[in-house]
Design a protein around this motif. Structure first.
Motif, PDB file in Angstrom:
ATOM      1  N   ILE A 236       7.354   7.460  14.507  1.00 17.78           N
ATOM      2  CA  ILE A 236       6.088   6.787  14.793  1.00 17.78           C
ATOM      3  C   ILE A 236       6.009   5.413  14.119  1.00 17.78           C
ATOM      4  CG2 ILE A 236       3.585   6.926  14.576  1.00 17.78           C
ATOM      5  CD1 ILE A 236       4.524   9.018  16.460  1.00 17.78           C
ATOM      6  N   LEU A 237       6.071   5.379  12.792  1.00 22.48           N
ATOM      7  CA  LEU A 237       5.989   4.110  12.070  1.00 22.48           C
ATOM      8  C   LEU A 237       7.321   3.381  12.117  1.00 22.48           C
ATOM      9  CD1 LEU A 237       3.937   5.022   8.877  1.00 22.48           C
ATOM     10  CD2 LEU A 237       3.141   3.822  10.921  1.00 22.48           C
ATOM     11  N   GLN A 238       7.264   2.081  12.185  1.00 22.60           N
ATOM     12  CA  GLN A 238       8.456   1.250  12.191  1.00 22.60           C
ATOM     13  C   GLN A 238       8.625   0.577  10.823  1.00 22.60           C
ATOM     14  OE1 GLN A 238      10.574   1.399  14.925  1.00 22.60           O
ATOM     15  NE2 GLN A 238       9.068   3.028  15.282  1.00 22.60           N
ATOM     16  N   PRO A 239       9.833   0.120  10.507  1.00 21.86           N
ATOM     17  CA  PRO A 239      10.071  -0.483   9.190  1.00 21.86           C
ATOM     18  C   PRO A 239       9.089  -1.605   8.869  1.00 21.86           C
ATOM     19  CG  PRO A 239      12.147  -0.113  10.310  1.00 21.86           C
ATOM     20  CD  PRO A 239      11.066   0.198  11.314  1.00 21.86           C
ATOM     21  N   ASN A 240       8.720  -1.664   7.603  1.00 27.07           N
ATOM     22  CA  ASN A 240       7.798  -2.676   7.065  1.00 27.07           C
ATOM     23  C   ASN A 240       6.403  -2.604   7.667  1.00 27.07           C
ATOM     24  OD1 ASN A 240       9.249  -3.841   5.030  1.00 27.07           O
ATOM     25  ND2 ASN A 240       9.340  -5.870   5.939  1.00 27.07           N
ATOM     26  N   SER A 241       6.053  -1.467   8.287  1.00 27.51           N
ATOM     27  CA  SER A 241       4.694  -1.303   8.796  1.00 27.51           C
ATOM     28  C   SER A 241       3.889  -0.470   7.813  1.00 27.51           C
ATOM     29  CB  SER A 241       4.702  -0.640  10.178  1.00 27.51           C
ATOM     30  OG  SER A 241       5.305   0.633  10.125  1.00 27.51           O
ATOM     31  N   ASP A 242       2.661  -0.867   7.582  1.00 26.84           N
ATOM     32  CA  ASP A 242       1.792  -0.205   6.617  1.00 26.84           C
ATOM     33  C   ASP A 242       1.186   1.035   7.267  1.00 26.84           C
ATOM     34  OD1 ASP A 242      -0.129   0.572   4.812  1.00 26.84           O
ATOM     35  OD2 ASP A 242      -0.993  -1.430   4.551  1.00 26.84           O
TER      36      ASP A 242
ATOM     37  N   ASN B  48      -2.950  12.712   3.491  1.00 26.04           N
ATOM     38  CA  ASN B  48      -3.757  11.627   4.060  1.00 26.04           C
ATOM     39  C   ASN B  48      -3.016  10.303   4.224  1.00 26.04           C
ATOM     40  OD1 ASN B  48      -6.207  13.078   4.409  1.00 26.04           O
ATOM     41  ND2 ASN B  48      -6.627  12.894   2.227  1.00 26.04           N
ATOM     42  N   LEU B  49      -1.723  10.248   3.936  1.00 23.96           N
ATOM     43  CA  LEU B  49      -0.989   9.015   4.194  1.00 23.96           C
ATOM     44  C   LEU B  49      -0.908   8.765   5.695  1.00 23.96           C
ATOM     45  CD1 LEU B  49       0.799   6.810   2.651  1.00 23.96           C
ATOM     46  CD2 LEU B  49       2.729   8.060   3.633  1.00 23.96           C
ATOM     47  N   ASP B  50      -0.722   9.833   6.463  1.00 19.54           N
ATOM     48  CA  ASP B  50      -0.605   9.723   7.918  1.00 19.54           C
ATOM     49  C   ASP B  50      -1.603  10.656   8.605  1.00 19.54           C
ATOM     50  OD1 ASP B  50       0.596  12.049   7.088  1.00 19.54           O
ATOM     51  OD2 ASP B  50       2.567  11.615   7.944  1.00 19.54           O
ATOM     52  N   SER B  51      -2.843  10.631   8.119  1.00 18.56           N
ATOM     53  CA  SER B  51      -3.871  11.519   8.663  1.00 18.56           C
ATOM     54  C   SER B  51      -4.159  11.239  10.135  1.00 18.56           C
ATOM     55  CB  SER B  51      -5.166  11.395   7.847  1.00 18.56           C
ATOM     56  OG  SER B  51      -5.614  10.061   7.795  1.00 18.56           O
ATOM     57  N   TRP B  52      -3.809  10.047  10.619  1.00 19.57           N
ATOM     58  CA  TRP B  52      -3.956   9.716  12.044  1.00 19.57           C
ATOM     59  C   TRP B  52      -3.092  10.594  12.945  1.00 19.57           C
ATOM     60  CZ3 TRP B  52       1.059   8.296  12.261  1.00 19.57           C
ATOM     61  CH2 TRP B  52       1.606   7.605  11.181  1.00 19.57           C
TER      62      TRP B  52
ATOM     63  N   SER C 167      -4.399   3.668  -1.379  1.00 19.74           N
ATOM     64  CA  SER C 167      -4.333   3.048  -0.066  1.00 19.74           C
ATOM     65  C   SER C 167      -4.303   1.538  -0.219  1.00 19.74           C
ATOM     66  CB  SER C 167      -5.553   3.448   0.773  1.00 19.74           C
ATOM     67  OG  SER C 167      -5.660   2.660   1.946  1.00 19.74           O
ATOM     68  N   THR C 168      -3.708   0.863   0.757  1.00 20.20           N
ATOM     69  CA  THR C 168      -3.690  -0.600   0.750  1.00 20.20           C
ATOM     70  C   THR C 168      -4.967  -1.190   1.351  1.00 20.20           C
ATOM     71  OG1 THR C 168      -2.599  -0.662   2.916  1.00 20.20           O
ATOM     72  CG2 THR C 168      -1.178  -0.630   0.963  1.00 20.20           C
ATOM     73  N   GLN C 169      -5.877  -0.327   1.824  1.00 21.36           N
ATOM     74  CA  GLN C 169      -7.052  -0.817   2.539  1.00 21.36           C
ATOM     75  C   GLN C 169      -8.107  -1.409   1.621  1.00 21.36           C
ATOM     76  OE1 GLN C 169      -7.196  -0.777   6.157  1.00 21.36           O
ATOM     77  NE2 GLN C 169      -5.093  -0.600   5.432  1.00 21.36           N
ATOM     78  N   GLY C 170      -8.087  -1.012   0.354  1.00 22.01           N
ATOM     79  CA  GLY C 170      -9.083  -1.535  -0.575  1.00 22.01           C
ATOM     80  C   GLY C 170      -8.806  -2.989  -0.952  1.00 22.01           C
TER      81      GLY C 170
ATOM     82  N   SER D  94       6.005  -4.542   2.361  1.00 17.72           N
ATOM     83  CA  SER D  94       5.186  -4.458   3.570  1.00 17.72           C
ATOM     84  C   SER D  94       3.812  -5.101   3.406  1.00 17.72           C
ATOM     85  CB  SER D  94       5.006  -2.989   3.982  1.00 17.72           C
ATOM     86  OG  SER D  94       4.380  -2.251   2.957  1.00 17.72           O
ATOM     87  N   LEU D  95       3.533  -5.690   2.233  1.00 17.84           N
ATOM     88  CA  LEU D  95       2.216  -6.263   1.966  1.00 17.84           C
ATOM     89  C   LEU D  95       2.318  -7.759   1.700  1.00 17.84           C
ATOM     90  CD1 LEU D  95       0.760  -3.522  -0.430  1.00 17.84           C
ATOM     91  CD2 LEU D  95       0.545  -3.681   2.056  1.00 17.84           C
ATOM     92  N   ASN D  96       1.226  -8.446   1.969  1.00 16.65           N
ATOM     93  CA  ASN D  96       1.156  -9.877   1.679  1.00 16.65           C
ATOM     94  C   ASN D  96       1.241 -10.072   0.165  1.00 16.65           C
ATOM     95  OD1 ASN D  96       0.158 -12.538   1.145  1.00 16.65           O
ATOM     96  ND2 ASN D  96      -0.789 -12.562   3.155  1.00 16.65           N
ATOM     97  N   PRO D  97       2.177 -10.898  -0.311  1.00 12.85           N
ATOM     98  CA  PRO D  97       2.375 -11.034  -1.760  1.00 12.85           C
ATOM     99  C   PRO D  97       1.414 -11.999  -2.442  1.00 12.85           C
ATOM    100  CG  PRO D  97       3.957 -12.412  -0.616  1.00 12.85           C
ATOM    101  CD  PRO D  97       3.173 -11.671   0.461  1.00 12.85           C
ATOM    102  N   SER D  98       0.455 -12.563  -1.704  1.00  7.73           N
ATOM    103  CA  SER D  98      -0.352 -13.653  -2.260  1.00  7.73           C
ATOM    104  C   SER D  98      -1.156 -13.221  -3.487  1.00  7.73           C
ATOM    105  CB  SER D  98      -1.285 -14.229  -1.193  1.00  7.73           C
ATOM    106  OG  SER D  98      -2.144 -13.224  -0.682  1.00  7.73           O
ATOM    107  N   LEU D  99      -1.740 -12.015  -3.448  1.00  3.56           N
ATOM    108  CA  LEU D  99      -2.516 -11.564  -4.605  1.00  3.56           C
ATOM    109  C   LEU D  99      -1.624 -11.369  -5.830  1.00  3.56           C
ATOM    110  CD1 LEU D  99      -5.074  -8.973  -3.155  1.00  3.56           C
ATOM    111  CD2 LEU D  99      -5.602 -11.133  -4.309  1.00  3.56           C
ATOM    112  N   ALA D 100      -0.460 -10.767  -5.610  1.00  2.00           N
ATOM    113  CA  ALA D 100       0.474 -10.567  -6.724  1.00  2.00           C
ATOM    114  C   ALA D 100       0.925 -11.904  -7.299  1.00  2.00           C
ATOM    115  CB  ALA D 100       1.672  -9.751  -6.255  1.00  2.00           C
ATOM    116  N   GLN D 101       1.147 -12.876  -6.424  1.00  7.28           N
ATOM    117  CA  GLN D 101       1.583 -14.194  -6.886  1.00  7.28           C
ATOM    118  C   GLN D 101       0.479 -14.906  -7.660  1.00  7.28           C
ATOM    119  OE1 GLN D 101       2.800 -15.815  -3.131  1.00  7.28           O
ATOM    120  NE2 GLN D 101       4.864 -14.909  -3.236  1.00  7.28           N
TER     121      GLN D 101
END
Length: 309
Positions: A51-57, A83-87, A216-219, A246-253
């Motif tokens: 179902i999920l593809q590489p680098n997909s959240d 709940n990681l893949d509750s969908w 979760s990455t949603q917060g 798989s996430l935007n690094p801007s906050l970490a940077q």
């Protein structure tokens, strides 16, 4: 009717491969790491849809028609659970088939401190595969399910599972040895989101905090939470903040600039990387994560040269 996800449950669906010639067992895996486990055990004997593809959240996933169609024809469905893949509940319901659905988080041998055993085992952190002992247990569950659904290929599944489990065990030993280069008091981990508690617990790493203080990455962190984390990083003399692939690094940077901690070392958290990357298999993912952490913990002075098959 919505099917309940279960581990070790009886085969509830058809098994067209069982006792037949030329019909491949149709299998669906929800995530990239589970897809890798299933491929390693099933080999070219099964017809697998991932179902999920590489680098997909996994937290951002929206059902696709081809996924529902694959579920409708599936004999076996393997999910991460917790709940990681509750969908997946919704997709199985939409598919209208009758597959056997196995939740691989059920009955994990290794839980985090304070967690219970059984179906609730890792409800506080769904990233159980980052402990290789849990990955090996998942491989055993997959092997048993394939054996039951397709006994004509039992020997092949068993041999594949044994060989792969051996590689996971060797990987674990290699990571343990590499981590020993770093004094425990220097193993201080700050990541994009709170996804590495299993890895940290197994390899005696202190989780100092996360940019997104959630499983979760949603917060989104508040300004106060970010300010508190910056102060904590400075106080604990954390040398590196680890963005995730798989996430935007801007906050970490941003936090890196505020604290002087490096953000040069990337981790694979929720997903494998694309084909040809350093994290395109489970074994490579964890070897790369270990190498990145050791480099970050030591300011680039140490590294892990772990070779995986």
């Amino acid at each position: 009717m919505l099917l309940a996800l279960c581990g070790g449950c009886a085969n509830q669906g058809q098994a067209p491969s069982e006792g037949t010639t030329g019909a491949m067992l149709k299998v669906v895996a929800s995530t990239t790491q589970i897809g890798d486990f299933v491929s390693q055990v099933g080999g070219n004997t099964i017809d697998m849809h991932q179902i999920l593809q590489p680098n997909s959240d996994p937290h951002d996933y929206e059902p696709r028609p081809e996924d529902v169609q694959a579920i409708s024809r599936a004999d076996l469905v393997f999910v991460n659970g917790d709940n990681l893949d509750s969908w997946m509940d919704n997709i199985v319901s939409q598919g209208g088939g009758n597959p056997t659905v196995l939740d691989l988080s059920d009955g994990l041998p290794e839980q985090l401190p304070g967690e219970s055993s059984g179906a609730e085992a890792s409800k506080y952190d769904p990233h159980w595969w980052h402990d290789p002992r849990n990955a090996e247990a998942a491989v055993t569950q997959i092997r048993d399910a394939l054996d039951k659904a397709d006994p004509s290929h039992e020997d092949q599944y068993d041999n594949n599972a044994d060989a792969y489990a051996g590689k996971i065990e060797q990987l674990d030993k290699s990571i343990q040895a590499c981590m020993e280069q770093v004094p425990e008091e220097q193993r201080k981990l700050v990541t994009d989101h709170d996804a590495f508690n299993y890895f940290a617990n197994h390899y005696r790493i202190e989780v100092v905090g996360a940019i997104i203080p959630s499983q979760s990455t949603q917060g989104q962190p508040s300004a106060g939470e970010t300010a508190d984390l910056i102060s904590l990083i400075k106080r604990e003399n954390v040398k590196a903040i680890f963005p995730e692939s798989s996430l935007n690094p801007s906050l970490a940077q941003t936090v890196s600039r505020e604290t002087g901690a490096s953000s040069d070392y990337t981790l694979y958290g929720d997903t494998l990387g694309p084909q040809g990357s350093d994290g395109d298999t489970y074994l490579k993912m964890e070897a790369t994560n270990a190498d990145s952490m050791v480099r970050g913990f030591t300011g680039g002075q140490k590294s892990c040269g772990i070779s995986v098959g």
